[in-house]
Enzyme design. Structure first.
Site, PDB file in Angstrom:
ATOM      1  N   LYS A 393       0.857  -1.204   0.000  1.00 38.64           N
ATOM      2  CA  LYS A 393       0.000   0.000   0.000  1.00 38.64           C
ATOM      3  C   LYS A 393       0.886   1.245   0.000  1.00 38.64           C
ATOM      4  O   LYS A 393       1.946   1.222  -0.626  1.00 38.64           O
ATOM      5  CB  LYS A 393      -0.978  -0.037   1.178  1.00 38.64           C
ATOM      6  CG  LYS A 393      -1.766  -1.352   1.222  1.00 38.64           C
ATOM      7  CD  LYS A 393      -2.939  -1.336   2.147  1.00 38.64           C
ATOM      8  CE  LYS A 393      -3.662  -2.673   2.060  1.00 38.64           C
ATOM      9  NZ  LYS A 393      -4.823  -2.762   2.915  1.00 38.64           N
ATOM     10  N   GLU A 550     -11.216 -10.260  -1.132  1.00 35.74           N
ATOM     11  CA  GLU A 550     -10.896  -9.511   0.087  1.00 35.74           C
ATOM     12  C   GLU A 550     -12.165  -8.881   0.655  1.00 35.74           C
ATOM     13  O   GLU A 550     -12.605  -7.833   0.172  1.00 35.74           O
ATOM     14  CB  GLU A 550      -9.902  -8.392  -0.243  1.00 35.74           C
ATOM     15  CG  GLU A 550      -8.590  -8.902  -0.794  1.00 35.74           C
ATOM     16  CD  GLU A 550      -7.458  -7.898  -0.584  1.00 35.74           C
ATOM     17  OE1 GLU A 550      -6.442  -8.297  -0.026  1.00 35.74           O
ATOM     18  OE2 GLU A 550      -7.614  -6.720  -0.942  1.00 35.74           O
ATOM     19  N   GLY A 617      -1.695  -7.426   3.370  1.00 37.94           N
ATOM     20  CA  GLY A 617      -1.403  -6.001   3.547  1.00 37.94           C
ATOM     21  C   GLY A 617      -0.447  -5.798   4.702  1.00 37.94           C
ATOM     22  O   GLY A 617       0.777  -5.925   4.570  1.00 37.94           O
ATOM     23  N   GLY A 618      -1.000  -5.501   5.873  1.00 38.52           N
ATOM     24  CA  GLY A 618      -0.214  -5.170   7.057  1.00 38.52           C
ATOM     25  C   GLY A 618       0.930  -6.140   7.332  1.00 38.52           C
ATOM     26  O   GLY A 618       2.062  -5.725   7.616  1.00 38.52           O
TER      27      GLY A 618
END
Ligand code: PGA
Length: 634
Positions: A393, A550, A617-618
């Protein structure tokens, strides 16, 4: 766990209070009339209103209770339950303070509470309702979302028909001291210790003299028919023929037939004029008579002081039935035993189909879950790629990004991954990181590309430019881009076409929002997103598509879809691909899961047949975290 205990508790209370009202809608009607009278607006209410309100309240409580127990429409159910409690709690406090009506009537005649007890109960229930509202999504479903409408519809229908039946006849369970088999003399007798007897308000008075005839009527032995009409002015006069036949019958057999009413002399005269009544009248308290039988008029047969039978106006016997002395009339002797059997039979009509439905639904869900594993030959699983893709991101400056990519490269050089590994980086990193990872197992992806090939589009980066950096993939359709940059299915379609035309592979994201999931629209949403942007591709082009499912409610929130939830929708997505491109292509399509995927939950998720990896992501921002997810394929 606590939420589910609350759910069952609240559900049970609502089903109970709904049921006692459904089996005695007249009781609730009278209660509402009492309230209206106490508050001084009974004259403003249309006559049908108290009964209609009573039935509506009963059905609402019953259905909400069933919804809670089965976990149907959890969000809306919890909202409505909370709203109800927010209305009822202050109302019960007001009643407790002003005390206009002694028993609130929330559990009908089954359990009588004082107004302060009701207020206490409502405080507890309000707390429970708040918990349910806050954590409604933690409530377990007993029935799948596909079948919940059946349970809901059946409950409304059953409640409605049962209420109609009990209005037309009499309550199927009689909680009052006037039930079949009750001995009125006993129910009216004051105990030595001064305790109030169950019936304390029935006093039968001579209409002319006002003399108390209670004892002489109740205590004398023999057969007696009591016609009970709380208010003759509103009594059903369509039964006058039946009453005439009953009058004749009683005369012939020397039985006492007497009408007990709460109406005054004028009311009685008027009734006699209309119906030609020839039986005698006595007066009694209207409320006591309404308690005795839920019909106006209704008929009670006494043998001495014991109640042998009760009939609503719709059930009064006619001359065909009145063809022998009472002793010989089978129908006149209603047994509590048979009544109980009726009740059981009636409830079986609801409970048994519901249990069967739940069982079938359970089996069907199991079948759906295992369908793919059971029917698919094992080799299909091997045909498609397992992928773990990172999505950085808008994180990491160039130096940090390079450091992360280097760390990961070294880790994976030391220990070969069991899946394809991709990292999605901001544009600014692409060239450097691609170069860095040239000889590694890690492929590089962009996080976006323009929907235009080239030209005066300040700030945009084309698919061709992405490709020229050495990147192999591009992530398109991420919910953050759909939401914050208004990327529509049409725009995404253009991007997909350009990416493929420039030799990039596409990781195409789809997924539903929380509202859509709660409205059970996840399948429709995913299908529409695929149809809107990628289903126009040829089968050949499709080989370069990876799908990432997602759920938006799981992205960056720490909430992961359960492996079962994810598998269910992954299997569905694969079936959509099969519908368009055939089963073989669908079997080769990699479908990744994204949304709070971590090293701790990846093994369970990736263990599912239709989950071919993750878009992370994270957890892709730290080499060790990302590696832990890659290791889930070991
Ligand atoms: P998350 O994000 O893993 O931080 O939830 C996933 C994604 O948006 O791709």
């Amino acid at each position: 766990m606590a939420v589910n205990i609350c759910r069952i508790l609240m559900g049970a209370v609502l089903v109970f209070s709904g049921t006692v009202k459904i089996i005695d809608p007249r009781g609730t009607e009278y209660k509402i009339q009492d309230y209206a009278a106490a508050l001084g607006f009974s004259n403003d209410l249309p006559t049908y209103m108290p009964l209609a309100l009573g039935v509506a309240l009963a059905l609402l409580e019953f259905s909400l209770g069933i919804y809670l127990m089965f976990g149907i429409r959890r969000k809306w159910t919890s909202r409505i339950v909370l709203l109800m409690m927010l209305l009822f709690t202050p109302w019960s406090l007001y009643l407790a303070i002003t005390n206009p009506v002694h028993d609130c009537g929330c559990f009908g005649d089954a359990i009588q509470l004082t107004n302060w007890q009701t207020f206490g109960k409502n405080i507890v229930l309000l707390t429970v309702a708040l918990i349910l509202w806050k954590w409604h999504h933690l409530g377990k479903r007993l029935i799948s979302q596909h079948s919940q409408w059946l349970v809901a519809l059946y409950s409304w229908l059953f409640g409605f028909l049962l209420a109609g039946y009990t209005i037309y006849t009499l309550p199927i369970i009689d909680f009052r001291p006037y039930h079949i088999g009750a001995d009125l003399a006993e129910q009216m007798a004051w105990k030595e210790d001064g305790t109030v007897p169950p019936i304390s308000d029935l006093m039968i008075l001579d209409t002319e003299t006002g003399q108390d005839l209670t004892d002489s009527i109740i205590a004398t032995p023999g057969w007696k028919f009591l016609l009970i009409a709380p208010r003759l002015e509103v009594a059903d006069d369509g039964v006058m023929d039946r009453l005439a036949e009953l009058t004749d019958y009683c005369k012939r057999n020397h039985y006492l037939l007497i009408c007990l009413t709460g109406s005054d002399h004028d009311g009685i005269m008027n009734w006699c004029d209309i119906t030609g009544a020839e039986y005698p009248f006595c007066q009694a308290d209207e409320t006591a008579l309404k308690t005795a039988i839920r019909s106006n008029p209704g008929l009670i047969l006494l043998n001495g002081s014991i109640i042998e039978g009760k009939w609503a106006s719709s059930q009064l016997p006619g001359y065909k039935e009145l063809n022998a002395p009472v002793e010989e009339l089978k129908w006149a002797h209603q047994k509590q035993e048979t009544m109980r059997q009726h009740v059981i039979a009636l409830f079986s009509l609801y409970v048994i189909p519901l249990l069967l439905l739940t069982l079938l639904d359970f089996i069907w869900s199991l079948y759906r879950k295992n369908k793919n594993t059971i029917h698919k030959p094992l080799k299909t699983n091997k045909m498609r790629k397992h992928i773990v893709a990172g999505n950085w991101k808008m994180n990491k400056n160039l130096q940090e990004g390079v450091a992360l990519a280097t760390e990961l490269k070294e880790m994976l050089a030391a220990e070969k991954p069991n899946c394809d590994v991709i990292i999605g980086t901001p544009f600014i990193h692409l060239a450097t990181v691609s170069d860095l990872l040239k000889d590694s197992v890690i492929a590089v992806s962009a996080e976006n590309c323009a929907n235009k090939a080239s030209g005066a589009y300040t700030g945009e980066v084309s698919a061709e430019m992405v490709k020229s950096t050495g990147a192999e993939y591009v992530i398109l359709g991420h919910s953050e881009r759909r939401e914050y940059y208004n990327e529509t299915p049409e725009i995404l379609k253009e991007k997909v076409d350009l990416a493929l035309a420039n030799g990039l592979k596409v990781i195409f994201c789809i997924g539903e929002s929380l509202e859509q999931r709660e409205a059970n629209e996840q399948e429709a949403v995913c299908k529409a997103e695929l149809a809107g942007s990628v289903f126009h591709l040829t089968a050949e082009q499709w080989k370069n598509i990876v799908i990432a499912y997602e759920p938006i409610w799981a992205i960056g929130t720490g909430k992961t879809a359960t492996a079962e939830q994810a598998e269910e929708i992954h299997a569905y997505i694969r079936s959509c691909v099969a519908d368009v491109y055939g089963k073989e292509v669908a079997d080769e399509t990699s479908i990744l899961y994204g949304g709070s995927c971590k090293g701790s939950n990846a093994p369970e998720l990736f263990g599912k047949e239709d989950i071919d990896g993750g878009l992370i992501g994270g957890a892709s921002l730290k080499a060790a975290d990302f590696k832990a997810i890659i290791d889930a394929w070991k």
